[in-house]
Write a protein that holds these residues in place. Structure first.
Motif, PDB file in Angstrom:
ATOM      1  N   SER A 190      55.969 109.435  87.204  1.00  0.00           N
ATOM      2  CA  SER A 190      56.458 108.338  88.029  1.00  0.00           C
ATOM      3  C   SER A 190      56.713 107.064  87.244  1.00  0.00           C
ATOM      4  O   SER A 190      56.154 106.840  86.168  1.00  0.00           O
ATOM      5  N   THR A 191      57.518 106.206  87.839  1.00  0.00           N
ATOM      6  CA  THR A 191      57.794 104.877  87.284  1.00  0.00           C
ATOM      7  C   THR A 191      56.685 103.891  87.607  1.00  0.00           C
ATOM      8  O   THR A 191      56.668 102.777  87.065  1.00  0.00           O
ATOM      9  N   PHE A 219      61.303 103.485  82.535  1.00  0.00           N
ATOM     10  CA  PHE A 219      61.708 102.655  83.660  1.00  0.00           C
ATOM     11  C   PHE A 219      60.482 102.223  84.455  1.00  0.00           C
ATOM     12  O   PHE A 219      60.285 102.612  85.605  1.00  0.00           O
ATOM     13  N   GLN A 220      59.628 101.435  83.808  1.00  0.00           N
ATOM     14  CA  GLN A 220      58.424 100.958  84.484  1.00  0.00           C
ATOM     15  C   GLN A 220      58.795 100.003  85.610  1.00  0.00           C
ATOM     16  O   GLN A 220      59.609  99.101  85.443  1.00  0.00           O
ATOM     17  N   ALA A 221      58.159 100.219  86.757  1.00  0.00           N
ATOM     18  CA  ALA A 221      58.424  99.391  87.927  1.00  0.00           C
ATOM     19  C   ALA A 221      57.944  97.961  87.697  1.00  0.00           C
ATOM     20  O   ALA A 221      57.037  97.707  86.894  1.00  0.00           O
ATOM     21  N   ALA A 222      58.519  97.017  88.450  1.00  0.00           N
ATOM     22  CA  ALA A 222      58.152  95.607  88.330  1.00  0.00           C
ATOM     23  C   ALA A 222      56.653  95.369  88.512  1.00  0.00           C
ATOM     24  O   ALA A 222      56.055  94.593  87.746  1.00  0.00           O
ATOM     25  N   PRO A 223      55.984  96.011  89.494  1.00  0.00           N
ATOM     26  CA  PRO A 223      54.544  95.773  89.648  1.00  0.00           C
ATOM     27  C   PRO A 223      53.734  96.181  88.420  1.00  0.00           C
ATOM     28  O   PRO A 223      52.711  95.556  88.124  1.00  0.00           O
ATOM     29  N   VAL A 224      54.172  97.221  87.723  1.00  0.00           N
ATOM     30  CA  VAL A 224      53.469  97.633  86.505  1.00  0.00           C
ATOM     31  C   VAL A 224      53.538  96.520  85.473  1.00  0.00           C
ATOM     32  O   VAL A 224      52.534  96.155  84.846  1.00  0.00           O
ATOM     33  N   MET A 274      50.105 108.361  89.367  1.00  0.00           N
ATOM     34  CA  MET A 274      50.421 107.621  90.581  1.00  0.00           C
ATOM     35  C   MET A 274      49.567 106.346  90.649  1.00  0.00           C
ATOM     36  O   MET A 274      49.581 105.564  89.735  1.00  0.00           O
ATOM     37  N   LEU A 275      48.777 106.172  91.709  1.00  0.00           N
ATOM     38  CA  LEU A 275      47.964 104.960  91.798  1.00  0.00           C
ATOM     39  C   LEU A 275      46.492 105.311  91.964  1.00  0.00           C
ATOM     40  O   LEU A 275      46.143 106.097  92.853  1.00  0.00           O
ATOM     41  N   GLY A 276      45.641 104.729  91.131  1.00  0.00           N
ATOM     42  CA  GLY A 276      44.201 104.913  91.239  1.00  0.00           C
ATOM     43  C   GLY A 276      43.496 103.584  91.072  1.00  0.00           C
ATOM     44  O   GLY A 276      43.876 102.773  90.205  1.00  0.00           O
ATOM     45  N   PHE A 277      42.492 103.338  91.906  1.00  0.00           N
ATOM     46  CA  PHE A 277      41.756 102.078  91.865  1.00  0.00           C
ATOM     47  C   PHE A 277      40.264 102.376  91.873  1.00  0.00           C
ATOM     48  O   PHE A 277      39.779 103.110  92.742  1.00  0.00           O
ATOM     49  N   ILE A 278      39.548 101.819  90.903  1.00  0.00           N
ATOM     50  CA  ILE A 278      38.120 102.068  90.751  1.00  0.00           C
ATOM     51  C   ILE A 278      37.395 100.734  90.744  1.00  0.00           C
ATOM     52  O   ILE A 278      37.808  99.796  90.046  1.00  0.00           O
ATOM     53  N   THR A 279      36.329 100.650  91.532  1.00  0.00           N
ATOM     54  CA  THR A 279      35.479  99.462  91.546  1.00  0.00           C
ATOM     55  C   THR A 279      34.065  99.849  91.130  1.00  0.00           C
ATOM     56  O   THR A 279      33.620 100.966  91.381  1.00  0.00           O
ATOM     57  N   THR A 280      33.385  98.914  90.503  1.00  0.00           N
ATOM     58  CA  THR A 280      31.983  99.115  90.146  1.00  0.00           C
ATOM     59  C   THR A 280      31.296  97.757  90.084  1.00  0.00           C
ATOM     60  O   THR A 280      31.950  96.737  89.813  1.00  0.00           O
ATOM     61  N   ASP A 281      30.004  97.741  90.365  1.00  0.00           N
ATOM     62  CA  ASP A 281      29.251  96.494  90.201  1.00  0.00           C
ATOM     63  C   ASP A 281      28.490  96.483  88.884  1.00  0.00           C
ATOM     64  O   ASP A 281      27.629  95.642  88.643  1.00  0.00           O
TER      65      ASP A 281
END
Length: 404
Positions: free
Chosen positions: A229-230, A54-59, A192-199
């Motif tokens: 989680s979904t 049941f993947q959420a719409a944002p996924v 859950m939610l993870g966000f990684i940035t790099t240059d």
């Protein structure tokens, strides 16, 4: 010695080209609830997602965005509503969010990703969302107060942030990450939610390969409550503005970059485990002497996920039989009579049977902020580590009134 430097005050906007913001858009009562990461250029991107059916719409929308060209320029995240179990309307809302952000930034829609976290089965108040996006675009900057990290939280008690820097081709390269997660943590290809940035300058294909290599030993080795989680996803954006030769396994600094990237993922994962709902202790389970890597991982995750082990640690009860039991059902094929078990530095069972040990000293170690459980199988050369947390009365209180 680490080939990278750990930054004491991490920021998701430290890598060149990134800005972020978090605001209160009215999706939750009073708290920050809408955030975004925006890049000055289309960044090479990669992601992993929950395997929940049941993947959420944002996924689904984020998958579609990244699949288009392997690039992102904006990441929109809301808390309060998960936009999961919301059918066609939920998908339309996620697509509308993507389109609105693209219009405001004057970029193609596929360069925008969306993520949501909160209550399943509730629709996002789209008037608040769309009005909020105007503010987000106007206010996004270097985010000195870390408002983005705050805006993505739900039951978390603190923001999770990590940053490192290293030299590649004699250029300083930064990798920064933020995450949210406290309950419903038992990931499969994300957490859950993870966000990684790099240059760093790295192609999307190499970024995806790196992420999928690192995930199994970092984000996939934590558990809080056994629920997957979904909405789980981890998204990486690389601006390429550090101006070095493009990274790949053939680059002489590849191993250092991989080590730095892995460290960021591992530390974010540990922070999520430490902040489990109602948790009072971080649990680290180390398994050695396994016949295969997969066996070691299955046992480590079985122990760290066991409610009986978690409650024993909450009660500072050196009940090593629960550890042995979990190891046994984690990998039923192992020889139980060969296993040694430690609580911290204290050997509590040898070759699968009890030995005398100082119960009071063991209880004292179980009251530490971080509890180390070690098992040696004496059946091979492989090892694995998993992280989780204890299970307290407060977990029931928090989840018994989650929608209140």
């Amino acid at each position: 010695m680490n080939p990278f430097e750990i930054v004491k005050q991490p920021k998701i906007t430290s890598p060149k080209g990134f800005r972020s913001i978090g605001i209160h858009a009215g999706l939750k009562k009073r708290k920050l609830d809408l955030g975004a990461i925006i890049c000055d250029v289309p960044a090479n991107a990669a992601a992993v997602y929950t395997l929940n059916a049941f993947q959420a719409a944002p996924v689904k929308v984020t998958k579609s965005s990244i699949q288009e060209a392997g690039k992102l320029q904006a990441m929109v995240v809301n808390s309060g509503q998960a936009n999961a179990g919301t059918g066609e309307k939920g998908l339309e809302d996620a697509l509308m969010t993507r389109q609105k952000m693209a219009d405001l930034l004057d970029i193609p829609p596929h360069l925008v990703a969306v993520a949501s976290t909160g209550v399943i089965g509730e629709y996002i108040p789209m008037n608040c969302m769309l009005n909020g996006l105007h503010q987000v675009v106007q206010l996004a900057d270097h985010d000195p107060d870390d408002t983005f990290a705050e805006a993505i939280l739900t039951t978390d008690t603190f923001p999770k942030k990590v940053e490192v820097q290293l030299r590649i081709d004699n250029q300083i390269v930064k990798i920064a990450g933020v995450a949210k997660g406290s309950g419903m943590i038992h990931p499969n290809m994300a957490t859950m939610l993870g966000f990684i940035t790099t240059d760093a300058a790295i192609e999307s294909s190499e970024l995806e390969s790196l992420l999928t290599t690192v995930i199994p030993d970092t984000f996939n080795m934590i558990s809080v409550d056994g629920d997957c989680s979904t909405n789980d996803m981890v998204v990486v954006m690389a601006s390429g503005l550090a101006k070095h030769e493009s990274l790949s396994p053939a680059h002489p600094d590849w191993a250092n970059f991989q080590a730095a990237f892995s460290y960021v993922c591992q530390e974010l994962a540990k922070l999520i485990a430490k902040d489990g709902e109602g948790a009072t202790r971080l649990i680290e389970v180390q398994v050695t002497g396994a016949p295969s890597k997969e066996t070691a991982k299955r046992i480590a995750r079985a122990i760290v996920s066991s409610n009986l082990v978690k409650t024993a640690i909450f009660g500072a009860d050196a009940n090593w039989g629960r550890i042995l039991c979990a190891a046994g059902y984690g990998a039923p094929e192992i020889s139980a009579e060969k296993i040694d078990v430690w609580i911290g530095s204290i050997l509590v069972a040898k070759q699968g049977v009890p030995i005398e040990f100082d119960e009071e000293k063991a209880a004292e170690l179980l009251r530490n902020e971080t509890v180390i459980i070690r098992t040696h199988l004496h059946q091979g050369e492989f090892q694995a580590t998993a992280w989780g947390c204890d299970l307290s009365y407060d977990y029931v209180k928090i989840n018994g009134s989650y929608r209140s």
